[in-house]
Design an enzyme around this catalytic site. Sequence first.
Site, short mmCIF file in Angstrom:
data_model
loop_
_atom_site.label_atom_id
_atom_site.label_comp_id
_atom_site.label_asym_id
_atom_site.label_seq_id
_atom_site.Cartn_x
_atom_site.Cartn_y
_atom_site.Cartn_z
N ASN A 104 109.05 -55.82 7.90
CA ASN A 104 109.06 -56.83 8.97
C ASN A 104 108.54 -56.50 10.35
OD1 ASN A 104 109.95 -59.57 10.03
ND2 ASN A 104 111.36 -58.16 10.99
N TYR B 211 96.01 -58.94 16.29
CA TYR B 211 97.11 -59.08 15.43
C TYR B 211 96.64 -59.28 14.07
CZ TYR B 211 101.64 -60.77 13.83
OH TYR B 211 102.64 -61.30 13.18
N ALA C 91 93.87 -59.00 12.57
CA ALA C 91 93.34 -57.86 11.91
C ALA C 91 94.30 -57.11 11.20
CB ALA C 91 92.36 -57.22 12.80
N LYS D 242 97.12 -57.92 10.31
CA LYS D 242 97.97 -58.58 9.07
C LYS D 242 96.91 -58.90 7.98
CE LYS D 242 102.06 -58.87 10.82
NZ LYS D 242 103.18 -58.41 10.40
#
Length: 239
Positions: free
Chosen positions: A85, A152, A154, A156
């Site tokens: 997470n 961000y 890219a 994920k």
Amino acid sequence: MPTALITGASTGLGRALAAGLAARRWRLVIDARHADNLAAAVADLRRDAPALDLTAIPGSVTDPGHRQALAAAVGDGWLDLLVNNASQLGGSPQPPLAELTGEVLRGILEVNTVAPLLLTQALLVPLRQAGGLVVNISSDAAVAHYPGWGGYAASKAALDHLTGTLAAEEPGIGWYAVDPGDMRTDLHQAAFPGEDISDRPLPDTVVPAFLDLVDRRPPSGRYRAADLLPPGPLPGTAR
């Protein structure tokens, strides 16, 4: 007693997931970068579940020594659930790709993509022994295109791809890339500095979607939390 390891568990979704599993009497190993925030989360979890078997280790998932400490806390037994997470946004406000520096991009990828893979590698033996589940927290930005979200997004999208490939390589483990949707979290507020995000649902409202994955164990793949929840407005959402 099933065991879960949750990274980035001091605030937001990670903290909500830890509370949801604590209510089910799971053994928890959690971490966060900021020791004070982690200690506050531990105090809340223990207040609600005094008998909770809980290990909390402050540190960054990008640190090899910290990952080793997390793996040691899990031990030689089974790991039923790993939730990757912990995430890094990459600026507030986030810069357009034309202005994104290599240093910032590398930092985003280290936290959001590289560290989850390396932590998963360190925990493959207990995950295999349990026939466990790995939940990698994704984003709608991984499959859509929003100005300012390039770095961000890219990271994920790459995490989604790693999840699918691991599912093909390790079919005895359940692999899920889950888009939780917009939430009222510190990270989401940082993405929209100065804006009112009180219309977003609180993180605990999507916890039932993740518990559904644990209970039902659908085929490995990419899921949206909204598709795993019953229809209707989420509690904690402004109307």
